[in-house]
Design a protein around this motif. Sequence first.
Motif, PDB file in Angstrom:
ATOM      1  N   PRO A   1       0.831  -1.201   0.000  1.00 29.02           N
ATOM      2  CA  PRO A   1       0.000   0.000   0.000  1.00 29.02           C
ATOM      3  C   PRO A   1       0.866   1.251   0.000  1.00 29.02           C
ATOM      4  O   PRO A   1       2.050   1.204   0.356  1.00 29.02           O
ATOM      5  CB  PRO A   1      -0.784  -0.121   1.314  1.00 29.02           C
ATOM      6  CG  PRO A   1       0.106  -0.935   2.207  1.00 29.02           C
ATOM      7  CD  PRO A   1       0.841  -1.884   1.299  1.00 29.02           C
TER       8      PRO A   1
ATOM      9  N   GLN B   1      -3.463   7.476   5.966  1.00 27.83           N
ATOM     10  CA  GLN B   1      -4.188   7.136   4.756  1.00 27.83           C
ATOM     11  C   GLN B   1      -3.483   5.958   4.096  1.00 27.83           C
ATOM     12  O   GLN B   1      -2.262   5.959   3.964  1.00 27.83           O
ATOM     13  CB  GLN B   1      -4.217   8.312   3.772  1.00 27.83           C
ATOM     14  CG  GLN B   1      -5.128   9.448   4.177  1.00 27.83           C
ATOM     15  CD  GLN B   1      -5.209  10.518   3.099  1.00 27.83           C
ATOM     16  OE1 GLN B   1      -4.394  10.539   2.172  1.00 27.83           O
ATOM     17  NE2 GLN B   1      -6.179  11.404   3.200  1.00 27.83           N
ATOM     18  N   LEU B   2      -4.273   4.965   3.682  1.00 32.53           N
ATOM     19  CA  LEU B   2      -3.737   3.833   2.938  1.00 32.53           C
ATOM     20  C   LEU B   2      -4.391   3.834   1.569  1.00 32.53           C
ATOM     21  O   LEU B   2      -5.614   3.850   1.458  1.00 32.53           O
ATOM     22  CB  LEU B   2      -4.013   2.519   3.665  1.00 32.53           C
ATOM     23  CG  LEU B   2      -3.368   2.385   5.046  1.00 32.53           C
ATOM     24  CD1 LEU B   2      -4.426   2.556   6.132  1.00 32.53           C
ATOM     25  CD2 LEU B   2      -2.680   1.057   5.204  1.00 32.53           C
ATOM     26  N   ARG B   3      -3.579   3.820   0.534  1.00 33.93           N
ATOM     27  CA  ARG B   3      -4.099   3.913  -0.821  1.00 33.93           C
ATOM     28  C   ARG B   3      -3.492   2.824  -1.703  1.00 33.93           C
ATOM     29  O   ARG B   3      -2.406   2.306  -1.427  1.00 33.93           O
ATOM     30  CB  ARG B   3      -3.778   5.286  -1.434  1.00 33.93           C
ATOM     31  CG  ARG B   3      -4.468   6.447  -0.731  1.00 33.93           C
ATOM     32  CD  ARG B   3      -5.951   6.452  -1.052  1.00 33.93           C
ATOM     33  NE  ARG B   3      -6.629   7.625  -0.526  1.00 33.93           N
ATOM     34  CZ  ARG B   3      -7.242   7.673   0.653  1.00 33.93           C
ATOM     35  NH1 ARG B   3      -7.249   6.591   1.433  1.00 33.93           N
ATOM     36  NH2 ARG B   3      -7.862   8.774   1.052  1.00 33.93           N
ATOM     37  N   ASP B   4      -4.202   2.519  -2.772  1.00 30.56           N
ATOM     38  CA  ASP B   4      -3.679   1.656  -3.815  1.00 30.56           C
ATOM     39  C   ASP B   4      -2.524   2.392  -4.483  1.00 30.56           C
ATOM     40  O   ASP B   4      -2.708   3.479  -5.031  1.00 30.56           O
ATOM     41  CB  ASP B   4      -4.797   1.356  -4.821  1.00 30.56           C
ATOM     42  CG  ASP B   4      -4.363   0.427  -5.942  1.00 30.56           C
ATOM     43  OD1 ASP B   4      -3.152   0.134  -6.064  1.00 30.56           O
ATOM     44  OD2 ASP B   4      -5.233   0.003  -6.712  1.00 30.56           O
TER      45      ASP B   4
ATOM     46  N   LYS C   1      -9.959   6.046  -3.340  1.00 27.93           N
ATOM     47  CA  LYS C   1      -9.958   5.815  -1.899  1.00 27.93           C
ATOM     48  C   LYS C   1     -10.187   4.358  -1.515  1.00 27.93           C
ATOM     49  O   LYS C   1      -9.927   3.966  -0.381  1.00 27.93           O
ATOM     50  CB  LYS C   1     -11.019   6.699  -1.229  1.00 27.93           C
ATOM     51  CG  LYS C   1     -10.712   8.182  -1.300  1.00 27.93           C
ATOM     52  CD  LYS C   1     -11.728   8.986  -0.512  1.00 27.93           C
ATOM     53  CE  LYS C   1     -11.384  10.471  -0.535  1.00 27.93           C
ATOM     54  NZ  LYS C   1     -12.357  11.270   0.262  1.00 27.93           N
TER      55      LYS C   1
ATOM     56  N   ARG D   1      -9.904   0.091  -1.489  1.00 24.47           N
ATOM     57  CA  ARG D   1      -8.821  -0.877  -1.476  1.00 24.47           C
ATOM     58  C   ARG D   1      -8.638  -1.466  -2.864  1.00 24.47           C
ATOM     59  O   ARG D   1      -9.581  -1.516  -3.652  1.00 24.47           O
ATOM     60  CB  ARG D   1      -9.118  -1.993  -0.476  1.00 24.47           C
ATOM     61  CG  ARG D   1      -9.318  -1.530   0.953  1.00 24.47           C
ATOM     62  CD  ARG D   1      -9.454  -2.732   1.894  1.00 24.47           C
ATOM     63  NE  ARG D   1     -10.507  -3.644   1.492  1.00 24.47           N
ATOM     64  CZ  ARG D   1     -11.772  -3.557   1.879  1.00 24.47           C
ATOM     65  NH1 ARG D   1     -12.142  -2.585   2.688  1.00 24.47           N
ATOM     66  NH2 ARG D   1     -12.674  -4.439   1.476  1.00 24.47           N
TER      67      ARG D   1
ATOM     68  N   ARG E   1     -10.500  -0.360   6.571  1.00 26.50           N
ATOM     69  CA  ARG E   1     -10.724   0.978   6.029  1.00 26.50           C
ATOM     70  C   ARG E   1      -9.419   1.544   5.478  1.00 26.50           C
ATOM     71  O   ARG E   1      -8.326   1.084   5.844  1.00 26.50           O
ATOM     72  CB  ARG E   1     -11.291   1.910   7.107  1.00 26.50           C
ATOM     73  CG  ARG E   1     -12.584   1.390   7.738  1.00 26.50           C
ATOM     74  CD  ARG E   1     -13.025   2.264   8.896  1.00 26.50           C
ATOM     75  NE  ARG E   1     -13.384   3.603   8.447  1.00 26.50           N
ATOM     76  CZ  ARG E   1     -14.601   3.950   8.032  1.00 26.50           C
ATOM     77  NH1 ARG E   1     -15.571   3.044   8.000  1.00 26.50           N
ATOM     78  NH2 ARG E   1     -14.869   5.166   7.639  1.00 26.50           N
ATOM     79  N   THR E   2      -9.536   2.544   4.640  1.00 21.53           N
ATOM     80  CA  THR E   2      -8.334   3.175   4.083  1.00 21.53           C
ATOM     81  C   THR E   2      -7.951   4.439   4.840  1.00 21.53           C
ATOM     82  O   THR E   2      -7.001   5.124   4.470  1.00 21.53           O
ATOM     83  CB  THR E   2      -8.532   3.509   2.592  1.00 21.53           C
ATOM     84  OG1 THR E   2      -9.703   4.307   2.437  1.00 21.53           O
ATOM     85  CG2 THR E   2      -8.688   2.214   1.783  1.00 21.53           C
ATOM     86  N   GLU E   3      -8.698   4.749   5.883  1.00 29.59           N
ATOM     87  CA  GLU E   3      -8.336   5.816   6.818  1.00 29.59           C
ATOM     88  C   GLU E   3      -8.213   5.151   8.191  1.00 29.59           C
ATOM     89  O   GLU E   3      -9.107   4.428   8.617  1.00 29.59           O
ATOM     90  CB  GLU E   3      -9.402   6.917   6.870  1.00 29.59           C
ATOM     91  CG  GLU E   3      -9.808   7.475   5.506  1.00 29.59           C
ATOM     92  CD  GLU E   3      -8.766   8.414   4.935  1.00 29.59           C
ATOM     93  OE1 GLU E   3      -7.990   8.980   5.727  1.00 29.59           O
ATOM     94  OE2 GLU E   3      -8.727   8.576   3.704  1.00 29.59           O
TER      95      GLU E   3
ATOM     96  N   TRP F   1      -0.901  -5.129   2.669  1.00 32.59           N
ATOM     97  CA  TRP F   1      -2.272  -5.546   2.391  1.00 32.59           C
ATOM     98  C   TRP F   1      -2.470  -7.015   2.756  1.00 32.59           C
ATOM     99  O   TRP F   1      -1.540  -7.812   2.697  1.00 32.59           O
ATOM    100  CB  TRP F   1      -2.606  -5.379   0.907  1.00 32.59           C
ATOM    101  CG  TRP F   1      -2.653  -4.001   0.353  1.00 32.59           C
ATOM    102  CD1 TRP F   1      -1.936  -3.529  -0.715  1.00 32.59           C
ATOM    103  CD2 TRP F   1      -3.482  -2.907   0.759  1.00 32.59           C
ATOM    104  NE1 TRP F   1      -2.263  -2.220  -0.978  1.00 32.59           N
ATOM    105  CE2 TRP F   1      -3.212  -1.809  -0.090  1.00 32.59           C
ATOM    106  CE3 TRP F   1      -4.430  -2.737   1.772  1.00 32.59           C
ATOM    107  CZ2 TRP F   1      -3.843  -0.581   0.029  1.00 32.59           C
ATOM    108  CZ3 TRP F   1      -5.057  -1.511   1.902  1.00 32.59           C
ATOM    109  CH2 TRP F   1      -4.778  -0.446   1.046  1.00 32.59           C
TER     110      TRP F   1
END
Length: 209
Positions: free
Chosen positions: A88, A103-106, A113, A115, A152-154, A175
């Motif tokens: 990530p 924040q976790l993003r592709d 936003k 996954r 979650r991505t936050e 991930w």
Amino acid sequence: LTAAQASAYASLHHSFALAYTAANDPQSNSSVNITAKNTAKVALKAEARTLARIVRAFPGVTSDPRVTLGLTVTDGQATAINPPDAPPHVSVSSVRGLSIRLQLRDAQALTRKGRPAGVAAAAIFCCVQPQDSKDEPPIVLSEWTFAGTTSRTEHELNFGAEVQPGSQVWITAYWLNAKQQHGPASSPIMTHTQFGGVVSKSHSLKLAA
């Protein structure tokens, strides 16, 4: 299938056909006949499923007769679930006291936003060092502190009183798929806990060398 199984199915099919006709005839569609039709339908479907399972499991049955019988035809191979193949992209959106918001993003689609496909969650790890530490983050992931998982991505990391304000905090993540298989870890990022106030995005952020 045996002759006895075929005969038993034919009998149930005949019973359902008679009950169906009686239930749908305006002169005989009473509640009793409708109940009889529904009961016959349940018995017929149960027997049909039993015979279908036998046919699917028999190695000598090819795709053609399965299609003729109305059975689902597969390639015989289950779809493989592979571990995520990319880490990530992890960033710090804000720091408030001993709380760090991530924040976790592709990594292949930073503006999205959600996954990545096939990803169920993320596992997060941290390493807390003194404020003026010159140490690099651990190279081996087992030497990091597991900070939890999130779907979650936050995500917010909340540290207790054992972490001093101004401490240096390294963060990494990977991930996880639905089978809890993990992909590669992200490049560590570093920020500091604060004595007060809010530090906005990336003001205290630095990528590991």
